[in-house]
Scaffold this motif. Structure first.
Motif, short mmCIF file in Angstrom:
data_model
loop_
_atom_site.label_atom_id
_atom_site.label_comp_id
_atom_site.label_asym_id
_atom_site.label_seq_id
_atom_site.Cartn_x
_atom_site.Cartn_y
_atom_site.Cartn_z
N ARG A 1 27.39 26.41 30.83
CA ARG A 1 26.19 26.10 29.96
C ARG A 1 25.36 27.38 29.83
O ARG A 1 24.44 27.54 29.96
CB ARG A 1 25.35 25.22 30.93
CG ARG A 1 26.26 23.75 31.33
CD ARG A 1 25.24 22.63 31.94
NE ARG A 1 26.15 21.55 32.24
CZ ARG A 1 25.82 20.54 32.83
NH1 ARG A 1 24.76 20.67 33.55
NH2 ARG A 1 26.46 19.57 32.99
N THR A 2 26.12 28.13 28.84
CA THR A 2 25.81 29.43 28.68
C THR A 2 24.28 29.45 27.85
O THR A 2 23.38 30.22 28.27
CB THR A 2 26.41 30.02 27.39
OG1 THR A 2 28.01 30.11 28.25
CG2 THR A 2 26.18 31.49 27.40
N ARG A 3 24.16 28.82 26.92
CA ARG A 3 22.99 28.93 26.25
C ARG A 3 21.85 28.35 27.23
O ARG A 3 20.60 29.20 27.17
CB ARG A 3 22.71 27.94 24.91
CG ARG A 3 21.67 28.28 23.98
CD ARG A 3 21.84 27.49 22.85
NE ARG A 3 23.11 27.85 21.97
CZ ARG A 3 23.14 28.92 21.18
NH1 ARG A 3 22.28 29.61 21.08
NH2 ARG A 3 24.36 28.94 20.51
N LEU A 4 21.78 27.60 28.11
CA LEU A 4 20.55 26.87 29.20
C LEU A 4 20.54 28.17 30.06
O LEU A 4 19.29 28.63 30.38
CB LEU A 4 21.17 25.87 29.75
CG LEU A 4 20.11 25.35 30.78
CD1 LEU A 4 18.77 25.36 30.46
CD2 LEU A 4 20.73 24.03 31.61
N ALA A 5 21.85 28.66 30.39
CA ALA A 5 21.72 29.82 31.46
C ALA A 5 20.99 31.27 30.68
O ALA A 5 20.39 31.68 31.69
CB ALA A 5 23.08 30.35 31.96
N THR A 6 21.27 31.56 29.53
CA THR A 6 20.68 32.53 28.96
C THR A 6 19.24 32.47 28.83
O THR A 6 18.29 33.32 29.03
CB THR A 6 21.29 32.85 27.61
OG1 THR A 6 22.48 32.85 27.53
CG2 THR A 6 20.80 33.76 26.79
N TRP B 1 36.41 33.33 26.77
CA TRP B 1 36.03 34.00 28.19
C TRP B 1 35.04 33.17 29.05
O TRP B 1 34.36 33.74 29.69
CB TRP B 1 36.00 35.34 28.30
CG TRP B 1 37.07 36.30 27.58
CD1 TRP B 1 38.05 35.94 26.86
CD2 TRP B 1 36.91 37.52 27.19
NE1 TRP B 1 38.76 36.87 26.25
CE2 TRP B 1 37.84 37.83 26.62
CE3 TRP B 1 35.99 38.69 27.52
CZ2 TRP B 1 38.39 39.03 25.95
CZ3 TRP B 1 36.28 39.83 27.00
CH2 TRP B 1 37.39 40.38 26.27
N SER B 2 34.88 32.11 28.85
CA SER B 2 33.60 31.18 29.41
C SER B 2 34.38 29.54 30.07
O SER B 2 35.22 29.55 29.29
CB SER B 2 32.58 31.01 28.68
OG SER B 2 32.87 30.32 27.51
N VAL B 3 33.53 29.39 31.00
CA VAL B 3 33.95 28.03 31.47
C VAL B 3 33.78 26.92 30.27
O VAL B 3 34.19 26.09 29.96
CB VAL B 3 32.75 27.71 32.78
CG1 VAL B 3 33.20 26.39 32.99
CG2 VAL B 3 33.32 28.52 33.69
N ASP B 4 32.58 27.18 29.40
CA ASP B 4 32.21 26.48 28.39
C ASP B 4 33.44 26.39 27.13
O ASP B 4 33.70 25.22 26.75
CB ASP B 4 31.04 26.79 27.50
CG ASP B 4 29.62 26.61 28.35
OD1 ASP B 4 29.86 26.05 29.30
OD2 ASP B 4 28.63 27.37 28.11
N ALA B 5 34.24 27.55 26.96
CA ALA B 5 35.10 27.61 26.37
C ALA B 5 36.58 27.13 26.74
O ALA B 5 37.00 26.22 25.98
CB ALA B 5 35.51 29.04 25.74
N LEU B 6 36.70 27.08 27.96
CA LEU B 6 37.85 26.38 28.47
C LEU B 6 37.54 24.96 28.53
O LEU B 6 38.50 24.17 28.36
CB LEU B 6 37.82 26.84 30.17
CG LEU B 6 38.22 27.98 30.49
CD1 LEU B 6 38.09 28.67 31.85
CD2 LEU B 6 39.63 28.40 30.13
#
Length: 511
Positions: free
Chosen positions: A106-111, A152-157
Motif C-alpha cells: 500500500r505504497t502511496r498510503l505508506a508514503t 519490486w513491491s508487494v503492490d506490484a506482485l
C-alpha cells in the motif's frame, strides 16, 4: 516545415525531455526501499533520546517549543502530548509505515503516513534538524505523486505487474512527467544553491575551506582525522566537490552511461563524507536521492548480469506466497471510486507544477534573488532554511561544552558529562556530544542568545541530576570553550559563558 516534419520534431523533443526528466521505474523502486530503510534507521537513532528530545521531561517542553517556534509547533502531532508513551506510540506507527514503504505494501498510503509523521517529528524539535532532514522530507513529498510501488513491491506482485521493464524482455518502463521532473530538479536545486552560496566566500574558491572543515574535531571521525594530515589531498577534494556542485545541472542534462557515471561521482563524495565526518544519515539520504538519476541502461545491464549469473529472472520479484490473498485483498481498503481517481490524475500535473514553481521561488528567496511577502517572512524566514552547508564559509571555530554545577555539599561537578570539571580539550571532542543529534542541539544552543531553550536545557540538567543523585545540584553554569581552527600554529581556547542558572526552585533530592 510541413506537418509531418513538425510532428517528427515534436516527437524528438518529447523523447529528449523524457530521457532527461523521466525516471526508470526500477530507480523509483530502489529509491522507495532506500527511503523506507533510512526512515527506520533514523527512528532507531532518535529513539535513544526519545525522552530528552520529544517529551515535556526533556530539553524542549511543549511550552518552550510554542514560545520559540510558534508557527512550526502547530504542525506537530507529536506536540499533542508531552508523555513518553505517546511519543513511543508515534515512533512505532512511523516505523510500521516506513517498513510498509520499504516493502511497497500500500505504497502511496505508506508514503503519505511516513511524510506526515516525519514532518510532525521534525516540528516537535526543530533545534535538531539539518539539511539531510529537509531533503528526506522533500523526497517523500515528491514521492507522493510518483508510482513508487510500480516495481519490486508487494503492490506490484499482487497486481501481477512483475516482472516488467527493459532488460526483462518487455517494453521500457519510464515514468516521465511533472512529478518526475520535480523529484530530479529538487536534488539539482540542493546542489546548485549550495554551489552559489559557496562561491560567495573566498575559502572554497581558494581551495582552503575543506582544511577548516576537517580541522573541526567536533565533526571528524578517526579516518577524517587521518585525512586531515594530507592537506594536498584535501585541497584536491575541495576543488572536485565545488566543481561537481557548479556543474550539477549535468545530472539532468546527461543521459545514459554518462549520467550514471556523473551521479556515481556525487555518490562517491557523499560516501567519503559518511566515512570521515559525523553528520548522521545526511550523506546516505543524499546517496538515496541520486538513485533516481540512474538511467535504464544501467538497470538493463544489471538485469542482464543477474540473468547471466544463473540467479534467475525473478531476483526480487517472486511468486505471491500462498495465503497472501487473505492479507492483500484485490480491492485496496479505502481505494477511491473510479471517477475520483480520474479527476485526481487530471489534477495532479497542474498541482505538482504549481508546487514546483513554489519550490523554485522559495530557493530564489533563500539566495536573495527575490523577496517573499512580509506575511510569509514574518512566519518563516527563508534565510533560516537554505542549502548553505559549510557555506559561504565553513565554521572556523571548534569547541566543547563544560557545565560546572555546585552541589548542596559544595562539591563542583560537570553535570552534563557527569564527571569532574575539566576545561582542557577532551581526548575525543566529537565524543563529548553523546551523538550527532546532541551535537546539533548544542550548536544551536550556543547560537540562541536570549532564547528560552538555554534555561530549558539548564532546567533539564538540574532535574536529571537531582532525580538520580542523593546530593542535589543547586546551581550551574553553561560554558562553551571555543578553539579557533588554525592551519598553522597553536590553537588557543576561550571560555564563553552562556548562562547561569539556579536549580533551587526545581531541586528534588531522591532518597
Amino acid at each position: 516545415m510541413d506537418s509531418s516534419a513538425l510532428r517528427a520534431t515534436l516527437r524528438r523533443g518529447r523523447t529528449g525531455l523524457a530521457r532527461r526528466f523521466g525516471v526508470d521505474a526500477r530507480a523509483l523502486a530502489a529509491l522507495r526501499v532506500a527511503l523506507g530503510l533510512l526512515l527506520l534507521v533514523d527512528l532507531a537513532l532518535r529513539s535513544r533520546d526519545l525522552v530528552a528530545f520529544y517529551t515535556d521531561a526533556g530539553v524542549l517542553p511543549r511550552a518552550v517549543l510554542r514560545e520559540q517556534f510558534g508557527a512550526i509547533a502547530s504542525l506537530s502531532i507529536h506536540a499533542l502530548s508531552g508523555s513518553a508513551w505517546f511519543q513511543a506510540g508515534l515512533f512505532l506507527l512511523a516505523g510500521a509505515a516506513a517498513a510498509a514503504l520499504a516493502a511497497g505494501y500500500r505504497t502511496r498510503l505508506a508514503t503519505a503516513v511516513s511524510f506526515v509523521l516525519l514532518v510532525s517529528l521534525h516540528a516537535r524539535n526543530p533545534v535538531l534538524l539539518n539539511g539531510g532532514d529537509s531533503l528526506l522530507r522533500r523526497l517523500l513529498f515528491w514521492g507522493l505523486f510518483l508510482p513508487l510501488g510500480r516495481r519490486w513491491s508487494v503492490d506490484a506482485l499482487r497486481a501481477g505487474r512483475e516482472p516488467s521493464a527493459g532488460g526483462d524482455g518487455a517494453r521500457p518502463d519510464r515514468v516521465a512527467g511533472i512529478a518526475s521532473a520535480a523529484l530530479l530538479l529538487q536534488v539539482v536545486i540542493v546542489y546548485t544553491a549550495n554551489a552559489l552560496f559557496k562561491l560567495r566566500g573566498d575559502l572554497w574558491v581558494e581551495g582552503e575551506a575543506i582544511l577548516y572543515v576537517f580541522g573541526l574535531d567536533q565533526l571528524t571521525t578517526g579516518l577524517g582525522d587521518l585525512l586531515a594530515t594530507y592537506p594536498t589531498a584535501l585541497r584536491a577534494f575541495d576543488r572536485l566537490w565545488l566543481g561537481l556542485l557548479i556543474t550539477s545541472v549535468g545530472l539532468v542534462l546527461l543521459t545514459g552511461w554518462a549520467r550514471a557515471a556523473f551521479a556515481g561521482l556525487f555518490a562517491g563524495m557523499h560516501l567519503g563524507m559518511a566515512l570521515t565526518m559525523q553528520i548522521t544519515v545526511f550523506p546516505l539520504i543524499s546517496i538515496a536521492a541520486l538513485l533516481a538519476f540512474l538511467p535504464p541502461v544501467l538497470w538493463d545491464a544489471a538485469a542482464a548480469r543477474v540473468r547471466e549469473s544463473g540467479v534467475g529472472r525473478r531476483v526480487i520479484a517472486a511468486d505471491v506466497p500462498a495465503g497472501i490473498d487473505r492479507l492483500l485483498p484485490e480491492r485496496r481498503i479505502g481505494a477511491p471510486p473510479a471517477a475520483i481517481a480520474r479527476w485526481a490524475r487530471r489534477a495532479r500535473p497542474p498541482v505538482v507544477a504549481g508546487l514546483l514553481a513554489l519550490v523554485l521561488l522559495w530557493n530564489a528567496a533563500t539566495l536573495g534573488y527575490v523577496a517573499m511577502p512580509d506575511a510569509v517572512s514574518e512566519s518563516v524566514d527563508p534565510e533560516e532554511y537554505r542549502w548553505d552547508m559549510f557555506a559561504p564559509e565553513p565554521r572556523t571555530t571548534d569547541g566543547w561544552y563544560v557545565v560546572p554545577g555546585e552541589l548542596a555539599s559544595g562539591e563542583r561537578v560537570d553535570v552534563f558529562h557527569r564527571r569532574p570539571v575539566r576545561w582542557s580539550e577532551p581526548p575525543d571532542v566529537a565524543g563529548s556530544y553523546r551523538n550527532v543529534r546532541w551535537f546539533k542541539y548544542m550548536m544551536d544552543l550556543r547560537a540562541s542568545a536570549g532564547a528560552p531553550i538555554r534555561p530549558a536545557f539548564a532546567d533539564y540538567l538540574c532535574r536529571q541530576w537531582n532525580a538520580t543523585h542523593t546530593v542535589g545540584v543547586e546551581r550551574l553554569g553553561l560554558y562553551y570553550v571555543e578553539q579557533p581552527v588554525r592551519l598553522e600554529g597553536p590553537e588557543p581556547t576561550n571560555r564563553v559563558e552562556l548562562l547561569r542558572y539556579s536549580c533551587a526552585r526545581n531541586a528534588t533530592v531522591s532518597g
